[in-house]
Design a protein around this motif. Sequence first.
Motif, mmCIF file in Angstrom:
data_model
loop_
_atom_site.group_PDB
_atom_site.id
_atom_site.type_symbol
_atom_site.label_atom_id
_atom_site.label_comp_id
_atom_site.label_asym_id
_atom_site.label_seq_id
_atom_site.Cartn_x
_atom_site.Cartn_y
_atom_site.Cartn_z
ATOM 1 N N LYS A 4 0.822 -1.214 0.000
ATOM 2 C CA LYS A 4 0.000 0.000 0.000
ATOM 3 C C LYS A 4 0.847 1.250 0.000
ATOM 4 O O LYS A 4 0.323 2.355 0.016
ATOM 5 N N TYR A 19 -8.614 -0.215 5.649
ATOM 6 C CA TYR A 19 -9.622 0.798 5.348
ATOM 7 C C TYR A 19 -9.003 2.097 4.841
ATOM 8 O O TYR A 19 -9.463 3.183 5.149
ATOM 9 N N LYS A 79 -7.961 4.772 1.883
ATOM 10 C CA LYS A 79 -8.642 5.193 0.650
ATOM 11 C C LYS A 79 -7.902 4.567 -0.528
ATOM 12 O O LYS A 79 -6.669 4.398 -0.484
ATOM 13 N N GLU A 80 -8.654 4.234 -1.520
ATOM 14 C CA GLU A 80 -8.043 3.484 -2.612
ATOM 15 C C GLU A 80 -6.968 4.259 -3.329
ATOM 16 O O GLU A 80 -5.940 3.717 -3.723
ATOM 17 N N ASP A 81 -7.190 5.573 -3.489
ATOM 18 C CA ASP A 81 -6.264 6.338 -4.318
ATOM 19 C C ASP A 81 -5.246 7.134 -3.514
ATOM 20 O O ASP A 81 -4.465 7.889 -4.062
ATOM 21 N N SER A 104 -16.400 -5.374 -0.571
ATOM 22 C CA SER A 104 -15.529 -4.201 -0.638
ATOM 23 C C SER A 104 -14.304 -4.321 0.277
ATOM 24 O O SER A 104 -13.218 -3.924 -0.107
ATOM 25 N N TYR A 105 -14.530 -4.848 1.484
ATOM 26 C CA TYR A 105 -13.394 -4.962 2.396
ATOM 27 C C TYR A 105 -13.391 -6.334 3.056
ATOM 28 O O TYR A 105 -14.386 -6.733 3.665
#
Lengths: 597, 148
Positions: A457, A490, A492-494, A554-555
């Motif tokens: 990440k 958790y 944020k994706e971007d 989603s998670y």
Amino acid sequence: MPLKSLYNSNVFLKSVFAICLFLILFITGVSYKQIQDLSFSSSQVVQTYKVNVELEQIISYLKDAETGQRGFIITNDSVYLEPYLASREKINNSLATLKELTKQSDKQQENLKNLNVSIEERLENFAATYASYVKRDMDTPEFKGLFLAGKTTMDSIRSQVSNMIVLEGQKLENRRDTYKDDVRFTPIFLFVLVLLTLVLLVISYAKIQSDVKKLKRANAKLEVFKESTNKSEIIAKHGNWIWHIEDDYFEYSDNMFRLLGEEPQSFESTIENFMQFVHPDDLEKLSAQVEQMMVDEDLPFINYRIIRKSGEMRYFKARGQKVSGTDFKKKLIGTTHDITDEVENLLKLEERNFELERNNEELSAFNHVASHDLQEPLRKIQTFLSRLEDKEKNNLSDSGKQYVERIVSAATRMRLLIDDLLQFSRTNKSDQIFEASNLNHLLEEAKLDISEKIEAKKAIINAEVLPEGCVIPFQIQQLFTNILGNALKYAKEDVAPIIDVSYAKIKAKDDTRLDSQKADYYHRVVFKDNGIGFEQEYAEKIFELFNRLHNRESYSGTGIGLAICKKIVENHKGYIFASGMPNEGAVFSIFFPIDEK
Amino acid sequence: MNTDYIHIILADDDEDDRLFFTDAFDELKINTKVQTYNDGVELMDYLNAPDSVLPQVLFLDLNMPRKSGMECLEEIKADTRFKDIAIAIYSTSASEEDIENTFVQGANIYIKKPSDFKKLKKALSQVVTINWQYHTNGLNKDNFLLRL
């Protein structure tokens, strides 16, 4: 004050009574003496009068004789001679009586002797006069001389007698003088003494009266106290007993008997009788303890059981201590407490505790075994799946490949669940060991645990210097791992996740959520991320087991991770709080009490 | 000591695990000779035989019937004849307790059986190529568990 204390002392009454007794004896003695003296005096008076009477009698006899002789001489009638003839014997009798009466007084005896001589002389004179008369030579000067001599002798006798009477009178007078003072002062003295005795008696009566009143009040109080003691003994299931050490006998209170299931004072209060109630298994021990008590004159807390006649078993606890009573006799006052209810409750509690412990252990073991043993087949499924993907992927149709993918994802999820469950069961174990640990080190270890995810990440973790603390090291590492993992999950994706770890020492009073009873100061470690955050209303829910805010698609997650965190923090008597803002991030604050010792 | 190949023995009661193990070595490009035994008793019978050839690396499963890996470990460490054998614990679980106990008993490394064949191959190749002399000198509780 000393007078008052004297008045109040026990000696007072005794001494007052002793004084009174002495006074009464003294008065009795004095009175006796006085009466003796009086009776002696009166006998003396009687004696004096008797002496006087006898003396007068003698004079009168002599006169009778004289008169009789004269009558005879005048009339020559021998009738007149009778008194003269009888006079000698009568006079002798009187003289004998007088001798007896005056034997106390030498002087009177002397006088009496002289009188006797004079009387003899007078009687001889009578005889001579009589003889001359018979010879009829009355006109002779001898006869006249004899007559005259008779008169002279008679005069001398009279004077002697009157002297003796005077002497007796004087004796009487002297005696009266001697006793005059006594007679005057003795009654006054006695009267004063009697008054004094009366006063003393009145005082002691008052004292007795007031003592009796005090005693009555004290008695009434004692009565109330006794009653309340009785009642409290019954309510509290207490019994009292006294061992009179010097006289070696026992006294049991009423409730002692009730504790044994008997009527009060229904048997003799002896050790032997008591021992009949004692549980056979405790008899030997208790006997030894009682013997020791008799040696030491003290009884420490002892426990034993008794069996009532009804067959009911009761648990007793007893204790005795030596006291010196008001009567200065050594006593051992003991109290026995029926603790059956307590013991039964304790046993029940112990049983329940044991059950709980066993349940907990079973649960924990089940949890552990289940997750542990489930790992093995799962691992094989996953390994075979990886073999299948490696070697046989090209032989599968598209849908076949999709199925395999689904199986892989399900197996992965199952692995996750099992791992988390295993961890959760491990945090449940109660025998964790606290040791002094460096939290910085544990945070590094945690980072290492999830280093792959951090790299994937491209996360940045900024950590302040953390303190040392007495913790369960692997649990704290787990805690950090879970919170960091949570933040990464958790994110944020971007946006690359940034996690700030800050530390502060906090005063318990400055934060209302902290218990200042537990510790004055707390370590506060805060993890702040820039992830998707959450609605504040879920701040507490997220720590519940199997609770998830997001769907699995989603998670990924099991809903166990944060529950583990909460459990770990609770194991350390600390607190964990979460706060979140959607799309802003989440903040996890962890508090550990600082042990000042 | 034969230096042409690495002599490896595995004691594991699970047939699948023995299969993965031998498959992994078959696919690895390392010259090895792999022997497997079904439990601790079989293993110790082999090792204790006077003419047996001792392996360089012994993989021990912990949970085995008849004689557990732990018991084998204790017996091996008690016999100086086996002092040169490197012992790798090869177990499903990685509980603190097992790791602690086997470390204390003198095992050289602890491998938690991976659930991915690739990872298995990676772990096994790492283990057999370890310079045991070097590894054992720097061994501590932290690097005892093989990280993948």
